[in-house]
Write an enzyme that holds these catalytic residues in place. Structure first.
Site, PDB file in Angstrom:
ATOM      1  N   GLU A 104       0.676  -1.173   0.037  1.00 24.86           N
ATOM      2  CA  GLU A 104       0.105  -0.006  -0.069  1.00 24.86           C
ATOM      3  C   GLU A 104       0.977   1.342  -0.154  1.00 24.86           C
ATOM      4  O   GLU A 104       0.452   2.393   0.453  1.00 24.86           O
ATOM      5  CB  GLU A 104      -0.685   0.061   1.267  1.00 24.86           C
ATOM      6  CG  GLU A 104      -2.012  -1.022   1.273  1.00 24.86           C
ATOM      7  CD  GLU A 104      -3.176  -0.933   0.249  1.00 24.86           C
ATOM      8  OE1 GLU A 104      -3.074  -0.204  -0.605  1.00 24.86           O
ATOM      9  OE2 GLU A 104      -4.193  -1.584   0.370  1.00 24.86           O
ATOM     10  N   HIS A 122      -3.160   2.775   8.322  1.00 22.61           N
ATOM     11  CA  HIS A 122      -4.270   2.220   7.433  1.00 22.61           C
ATOM     12  C   HIS A 122      -4.661   0.884   8.134  1.00 22.61           C
ATOM     13  O   HIS A 122      -3.837  -0.117   8.661  1.00 22.61           O
ATOM     14  CB  HIS A 122      -3.942   1.747   5.928  1.00 22.61           C
ATOM     15  CG  HIS A 122      -4.458   0.882   5.441  1.00 22.61           C
ATOM     16  ND1 HIS A 122      -6.010   1.021   4.866  1.00 22.61           N
ATOM     17  CD2 HIS A 122      -4.123  -0.170   4.614  1.00 22.61           C
ATOM     18  CE1 HIS A 122      -6.248  -0.149   4.398  1.00 22.61           C
ATOM     19  NE2 HIS A 122      -5.263  -0.639   4.006  1.00 22.61           N
ATOM     20  N   HIS A 124      -8.000  -2.423   8.680  1.00 29.47           N
ATOM     21  CA  HIS A 124      -9.378  -3.110   7.779  1.00 29.47           C
ATOM     22  C   HIS A 124     -10.191  -3.060   9.057  1.00 29.47           C
ATOM     23  O   HIS A 124     -10.609  -4.394   9.014  1.00 29.47           O
ATOM     24  CB  HIS A 124      -8.643  -4.368   7.196  1.00 29.47           C
ATOM     25  CG  HIS A 124      -7.848  -4.375   6.332  1.00 29.47           C
ATOM     26  ND1 HIS A 124      -7.050  -5.600   5.543  1.00 29.47           N
ATOM     27  CD2 HIS A 124      -7.253  -3.302   5.509  1.00 29.47           C
ATOM     28  CE1 HIS A 124      -6.574  -5.152   4.429  1.00 29.47           C
ATOM     29  NE2 HIS A 124      -6.540  -3.960   4.604  1.00 29.47           N
ATOM     30  N   TYR A 143     -20.392  14.281  17.225  1.00 32.42           N
ATOM     31  CA  TYR A 143     -19.629  15.553  17.259  1.00 32.42           C
ATOM     32  C   TYR A 143     -17.971  15.260  16.820  1.00 32.42           C
ATOM     33  O   TYR A 143     -17.254  16.197  16.267  1.00 32.42           O
ATOM     34  CB  TYR A 143     -19.846  16.429  18.221  1.00 32.42           C
ATOM     35  CG  TYR A 143     -19.109  16.206  19.461  1.00 32.42           C
ATOM     36  CD1 TYR A 143     -17.669  15.893  19.706  1.00 32.42           C
ATOM     37  CD2 TYR A 143     -19.728  15.586  20.656  1.00 32.42           C
ATOM     38  CE1 TYR A 143     -17.143  15.674  20.941  1.00 32.42           C
ATOM     39  CE2 TYR A 143     -19.402  15.023  21.718  1.00 32.42           C
ATOM     40  CZ  TYR A 143     -18.035  15.172  21.894  1.00 32.42           C
ATOM     41  OH  TYR A 143     -17.371  15.188  23.106  1.00 32.42           O
ATOM     42  N   HIS A 184     -12.802  -2.134   1.754  1.00 29.28           N
ATOM     43  CA  HIS A 184     -11.427  -2.342   2.186  1.00 29.28           C
ATOM     44  C   HIS A 184     -11.043  -2.024   3.485  1.00 29.28           C
ATOM     45  O   HIS A 184     -10.592  -2.693   4.306  1.00 29.28           O
ATOM     46  CB  HIS A 184     -10.556  -1.261   1.275  1.00 29.28           C
ATOM     47  CG  HIS A 184      -9.082  -1.573   1.147  1.00 29.28           C
ATOM     48  ND1 HIS A 184      -8.413  -1.227   0.206  1.00 29.28           N
ATOM     49  CD2 HIS A 184      -8.161  -1.928   2.058  1.00 29.28           C
ATOM     50  CE1 HIS A 184      -7.207  -1.565   0.280  1.00 29.28           C
ATOM     51  NE2 HIS A 184      -6.870  -1.924   1.640  1.00 29.28           N
ATOM     52  N   TYR A 239      -9.350  22.023  22.990  1.00 27.87           N
ATOM     53  CA  TYR A 239      -9.509  20.686  23.859  1.00 27.87           C
ATOM     54  C   TYR A 239      -8.257  20.060  24.303  1.00 27.87           C
ATOM     55  O   TYR A 239      -7.213  20.155  23.591  1.00 27.87           O
ATOM     56  CB  TYR A 239     -10.076  19.478  23.040  1.00 27.87           C
ATOM     57  CG  TYR A 239     -10.570  18.383  24.123  1.00 27.87           C
ATOM     58  CD1 TYR A 239     -11.337  18.260  24.690  1.00 27.87           C
ATOM     59  CD2 TYR A 239      -9.725  16.989  23.757  1.00 27.87           C
ATOM     60  CE1 TYR A 239     -11.544  17.179  25.661  1.00 27.87           C
ATOM     61  CE2 TYR A 239      -9.659  16.119  24.478  1.00 27.87           C
ATOM     62  CZ  TYR A 239     -10.918  15.916  25.430  1.00 27.87           C
ATOM     63  OH  TYR A 239     -11.096  14.846  26.141  1.00 27.87           O
TER      64      TYR A 239
END
Length: 244
Positions: A104, A122, A124, A143, A184, A239
């Site tokens: 990837e 990334h 799955h 939110y 994916h 925050y």
């Protein structure tokens, strides 16, 4: 961008088997890269522990200067050690290590080339992947969507590891720091590995929330308006603890 270079341990040829293509010169690992690699491996292992990936699915990368450290292809994360540092330059040429980088790699390099990302995760993840098969975007169910830039889009399906998938992903990421990949998984980025991972975890949680609420017969989940998301986004900017 997706070109594969020879694996020094296995003698793997470049894509298409071209002869005479010069090997990029490998170099020694720098101290800051060794530190970043340890954090990368810890993050990759966390994706497994937290159930966001199974086996060797998913991948993690972090940028150190003009080098991108990335998990190698097909190697279980619990087997990665300090000597397995795998890195490429921003053009995708391998400059560190002997293990073949993740398939990837085109997605990771596309993110670094188009955003201010310093880390990419990334996965799955199950609930996020399920949502990617149902709708063109994750509705604004909570939110925390604002932390990713708004309702999270789904990038159209393309075969993994292709430039087409990377291009689809970039369009879905416009104005966002994360998106779903149809049939994916997910991809998120941040200024640190911690931030990129936290965004992945939040995205999976929101997908689970939406699936749970949507499964109640007859009733339809309420969604947040763009104005409500914008207000939340502003509030999230302040925050946490302030740095002294």
């Amino acid at each position: 961008m997706g070109e594969q270079w020879r694996d020094e341990r296995g003698g793997r040829a470049g894509r298409g088997g071209e002869q005479g293509v010069p090997e990029p010169r490998r170099r020694d690992v720098r101290a800051e890269e060794a530190d970043a690699w340890r954090e990368l491996v810890a993050t990759a292992r966390r994706t497994v522990t937290d159930g966001l990936v199974v086996g060797t699915s998913g991948n993690v990368s972090v940028r150190v200067g003009d080098t991108v450290l990335v998990t190698p292809s097909g190697v279980p994360y619990d087997r990665l050690g300090a000597d397995d540092v795998t890195g490429v330059d921003l053009a995708g040429h391998q400059v560190l290590g002997a293990l073949v980088p993740t398939s990837e790699l085109p997605m990771h390099l596309a993110v670094y080339g188009s955003t201010d990302a310093e880390a990419v995760v990334h996965t799955h993840a199950v609930h996020a992947t399920a949502v990617s098969t149902l709708v063109p975007e994750l509705p604004a169910i909570h939110y925390m969507s604002a932390a990713l830039g708004g309702a999270v889009r789904v990038a159209p399906y393309a075969t993994y590891g292709t430039d087409e998938l990377a291009e689809n992903m970039l369009r879905a990421l416009t104005g966002r720091s994360g998106c779903l990949l149809q049939n994916h998984g997910t991809i998120t980025y941040g200024t640190t590995l911690t931030q990129a991972y936290d965004r992945t975890a939040q995205l999976e949680w929101m997908c689970r929330l939406w699936l749970t609420a949507s499964s109640v017969p007859v009733l339809t989940p309420t969604l947040l308006s763009p104005e409500q998301l914008a207000e939340a986004r502003e509030k999230l900017l302040g925050y946490g603890q302030k740095k002294g």
